[in-house]
Motif scaffolding. Structure first.
Motif, short mmCIF file in Angstrom:
data_model
loop_
_atom_site.label_atom_id
_atom_site.label_comp_id
_atom_site.label_asym_id
_atom_site.label_seq_id
_atom_site.Cartn_x
_atom_site.Cartn_y
_atom_site.Cartn_z
N VAL A 103 -16.38 0.04 4.42
CA VAL A 103 -15.29 -0.58 3.66
C VAL A 103 -15.17 -2.05 4.07
N TYR A 104 -15.08 -2.91 3.06
CA TYR A 104 -14.92 -4.35 3.28
C TYR A 104 -13.70 -4.82 2.50
N THR A 105 -12.84 -5.55 3.16
CA THR A 105 -11.60 -5.96 2.51
C THR A 105 -11.18 -7.35 2.96
N PRO A 106 -10.68 -8.16 2.03
CA PRO A 106 -10.21 -9.49 2.42
C PRO A 106 -8.85 -9.48 3.10
N GLN A 107 -8.15 -8.36 3.01
CA GLN A 107 -6.78 -8.33 3.56
C GLN A 107 -6.39 -6.89 3.90
N ILE A 108 -5.76 -6.73 5.06
CA ILE A 108 -5.27 -5.42 5.50
C ILE A 108 -3.75 -5.41 5.38
N PRO A 109 -3.17 -4.36 4.82
CA PRO A 109 -1.71 -4.31 4.72
C PRO A 109 -1.06 -4.19 6.10
N SER A 110 0.18 -4.63 6.19
CA SER A 110 0.95 -4.51 7.43
C SER A 110 2.34 -4.00 7.09
N GLU A 111 3.15 -3.83 8.09
CA GLU A 111 4.51 -3.34 7.84
C GLU A 111 5.31 -4.33 7.00
N THR A 112 4.96 -5.60 7.07
CA THR A 112 5.72 -6.62 6.35
C THR A 112 5.03 -7.10 5.08
N GLN A 113 3.77 -6.72 4.90
CA GLN A 113 3.04 -7.22 3.74
C GLN A 113 2.24 -6.10 3.08
N LYS A 114 2.60 -5.79 1.86
CA LYS A 114 1.88 -4.78 1.10
C LYS A 114 0.67 -5.41 0.42
N VAL A 115 -0.45 -4.72 0.45
CA VAL A 115 -1.67 -5.18 -0.21
C VAL A 115 -2.21 -4.04 -1.06
N SER A 116 -2.56 -4.34 -2.31
CA SER A 116 -3.08 -3.29 -3.20
C SER A 116 -4.10 -3.91 -4.15
N LEU A 117 -5.33 -4.04 -3.68
CA LEU A 117 -6.39 -4.70 -4.42
C LEU A 117 -7.26 -3.69 -5.16
N PRO A 118 -7.88 -4.11 -6.27
CA PRO A 118 -8.81 -3.22 -6.98
C PRO A 118 -10.03 -2.92 -6.11
N VAL A 119 -10.65 -1.79 -6.36
CA VAL A 119 -11.72 -1.28 -5.50
C VAL A 119 -13.01 -1.16 -6.30
N GLN A 187 -9.72 8.01 -2.53
CA GLN A 187 -8.39 8.33 -3.03
C GLN A 187 -7.41 8.60 -1.88
N ASP A 188 -7.89 9.21 -0.82
CA ASP A 188 -7.02 9.58 0.30
C ASP A 188 -6.78 8.44 1.28
N ASN A 189 -7.71 7.49 1.37
CA ASN A 189 -7.67 6.55 2.49
C ASN A 189 -7.68 5.07 2.15
N ILE A 190 -8.08 4.69 0.95
CA ILE A 190 -8.35 3.27 0.70
C ILE A 190 -7.10 2.41 0.79
N ARG A 191 -5.92 2.99 0.60
CA ARG A 191 -4.69 2.19 0.69
C ARG A 191 -4.52 1.60 2.08
N HIS A 192 -5.07 2.26 3.10
CA HIS A 192 -4.94 1.75 4.47
C HIS A 192 -5.76 0.47 4.67
N PHE A 193 -6.71 0.22 3.77
CA PHE A 193 -7.54 -0.98 3.87
C PHE A 193 -7.13 -2.03 2.84
N GLY A 194 -6.02 -1.82 2.16
CA GLY A 194 -5.56 -2.77 1.16
C GLY A 194 -6.07 -2.50 -0.23
N GLY A 195 -6.67 -1.32 -0.45
CA GLY A 195 -7.19 -0.97 -1.77
C GLY A 195 -6.23 -0.10 -2.55
N ASP A 196 -6.30 -0.19 -3.86
CA ASP A 196 -5.45 0.59 -4.76
C ASP A 196 -6.24 1.80 -5.27
N PRO A 197 -5.89 3.02 -4.87
CA PRO A 197 -6.65 4.21 -5.30
C PRO A 197 -6.56 4.45 -6.81
N LYS A 198 -5.61 3.81 -7.47
CA LYS A 198 -5.48 3.97 -8.91
C LYS A 198 -6.34 2.97 -9.68
#
Length: 562
Positions: A103-119, A187-198
């Motif tokens: 998994v490669y991502t430009p941004q990881i979500p944190s408690e203060t910042q939500k990230v939801s990028l296309p995958v 679908q189960d895990n990508i949100r933890h890396f800033g990805g949107d499972p939808k």
């Protein structure tokens, strides 16, 4: 003073996060690393994440299963691991334990910042027998400047991934089931890396593109993705489907033990024998039966690869139980926007085959060899007649061996062009389809092992403008036109991942071009990607009409592929 201490703390926390990223997923914590794009943008890389149990022992020739949880922080030792290849000689990083995701991502979500990028979920090519999901061949560096999450997946190849006995003892498609299992992991895990499972788009090139096409037909793939990209490959290609898997299984069994045959060895016993084989013996037997190296295996591409997807008997967990052609013609598939196309001369690598003229002379002497097996013509007289008509479509003399360029065009058309265009025509009646021909002949594309013939673009050359290879030259060493083409490809392909449309708006880098979807197969629009972008119509129309007449008159229905 307190403000200074706070700033120092923030700096240290940020530095530690950037240097030592940790992500919690469903199975445990995993440690990542930092990478950088050619334009100096940092991004996060999490390589070698187990998405399934190692398919060893009794799990060989079984559908993938969920991996065990781990304690502590996983610093994977499988970052560069690849699945067993069809070569007889093993590589140091080859392993049967190879079901890992990167998994490669430009941004990881944190408690203060939500990230939801296309995958973008990437399935590598390699004829279902070779290839790797690692950054050595599928480096994400170029894509990371375009705000998408990239996932590459390892899946079982060759004999281990595609053996089938044609019954429930070994129904097959294990490599495709691995890919599908990886999609469920996303679908189960990508949100933890800033990805949107939808917002997952599946991408593949060559055998990866065939895989994507088969996922559109998959029994259990519904809801796992919203778009599909197929570069140079279609589920309608004759080499996409093995039609006699049981015969192939027994052929390999006989190579291992000459006494094995259908009369004295059941399929369950055959699978037990295969399951007990060690990898060196297995690789040796495969090389003896299937040939060694890509060039040897390409000789089978027209008649059909021996180890690839297959139609399974119906059962829980089946991947494919329907004919690709019949499914597409009936609209019985997952209807998502699809971007697909071909390079201008896919089989150009055959120009470096010193035996090509002799092979084509043999074809010319045995015209039935020109007839696609998927036409199901059994009468030899009819087959020779059809073969004669096919050769005259390419040369009035009916002799292709005298002209290497025409011979190459024949293989380009039949292995890639005809089935891919046909898929686009059939699919466009039910879902949005964007078609292209990549014809830009730049030095950047010639980094891939292919003939450096100006004006001609070989199979896989377009990948050099989308993915970074570890042996690739610095992009800034190439002419500006190459870098412009690279930016155009990256813009359109990531636009599709983001919007399911490669040109949702006019952009200067795209010359304000709007790429139309196919709305009329009689005037089928496509994007010509060359030194400039141009919308054209009816790619290879004469060839397609010629073959259609032959299929209408001589093919024996029902068709599985085209």
């Amino acid at each position: 003073m307190s403000r200074l201490i706070l700033l120092i703390f923030i700096f240290l926390a940020t530095y530690a996060h950037s240097e030592d990223p940790i992500v919690q997923i469903s199975n445990g914590k995993i440690k990542g690393e930092m990478m950088v794009t050619p334009y100096n943008r940092s991004f996060y890389a999490f390589r070698g994440i187990p998405y399934a149990k190692p398919p060893l022992g009794d799990l060989r020739f079984q559908a993938p299963q969920k991996p065990d949880n781990w304690t502590g922080i996983l610093n994977s030792d499988a970052k560069d691991r690849i699945c067993i290849q069809l070569y007889s000689q093993s590589q140091p990083n080859e392993s049967e334990d190879c079901l890992y995701i990167h998994v490669y991502t430009p941004q990881i979500p944190s408690e203060t910042q939500k990230v939801s990028l296309p995958v973008m979920y990437v399935i590598h090519g390699g004829g279902f027998a070779y290839g790797t999901p690692t950054p050595q061949e599928l480096g994400p560096q170029y894509l990371m400047d375009y705000d998408v999450v990239v996932v590459t997946v390892g899946y079982r190849l060759g004999f281990l991934g595609f053996l089938s006995t044609g019954d429930l003892n070994c129904p097959g498609n294990y490599g495709l089931k691995d890919q599908q299992f990886g999609l469920r992991w996303v679908q189960d895990n990508i949100r933890h890396f800033g990805g949107d499972p939808k917002r997952v788009t599946i991408f593949g090139e060559s055998a990866g593109a065939v895989s994507v096409g088969l996922h559109l037909l998959g029994e259990n793939s519904e809801g796992l993705f919203i778009g599909a990209i197929q570069d140079s490959g279609s589920s309608l290609a004759n080499w996409a489907l093995q039609t006699s898997p049981k015969d192939i299984a027994y052929k390999l069994g006989k190579q291992i033990d000459s006494t094995i045959n259908e009369n004295n060895t059941s399929t369950s016993e055959l699978v037990r024998i295969f399951r007990a084989l060690d990898i060196p013996r297995l690789k040796k037997a495969c090389a003896e039966v299937f040939g060694e190296g890509f060039q040897a295996n390409y000789n089978d591409i027209y008649q059909g690869f021996l180890l690839t997807g297959t139609i399974e008997p119906k059962h829980d967990g089946a991947f494919l139980t329907k004919s690709p052609f019949q499914s597409l013609i009936k609209g019985d598939f997952i209807k998502v926007p699809t971007l697909l196309g071909i390079n201008s001369e896919e089989s150009l690598f055959l120009a470096e085959d010193p035996t090509l003229e002799d092979k084509m002379a043999y074809f010319d002497q045995n015209k039935e060899l020109y007839v696609p097996p998927n036409m199901h013509i059994s009468d030899q007289k009819t087959k020779k007649l059809v073969g004669e008509k096919i050769t005259r479509m390419y040369d009035p003399s009916g002799c292709l061996h005298q002209n290497k360029a025409i011979s190459i065009r024949f293989f380009s058309d039949t292995s890639f062009g005809r089935p891919t265009i046909k898929q686009a025509q059939l699919q466009s009646k039910y879902s949005d389809v964007f078609f292209y021909e990549f014809g830009y002949s730049g030095k950047m594309g010639k980094q891939f092992p292919s003939p450096d013939i100006p004006g001609k673009v070989c199979h896989s050359e377009e990948m050099m403008y989308i993915f970074h290879r570890s042996d690739a030259k610095d992009i800034f060493s190439f002419q500006e036109e190459d870098r412009i083409t690279m930016k155009r490809m990256l813009t359109m392909w990531t636009n599709f991942v983001k919007y399911q449309n490669p040109t949702p708006e006019c952009l200067e880098i795209l010359q304000s071009t709007i790429w139309p979807k196919i709305s009329n197969v009689d005037e089928m629009p496509y994007l010509s990607i060359n030194n400039s972008l141009e919308v054209k119509v009816n790619l290879k129309k004469q060839m397609m009409e010629g073959y259609q007449q032959l299929y209408d008159e001589y093919a024996v229905p029902p068709l599985d592929t085209y």
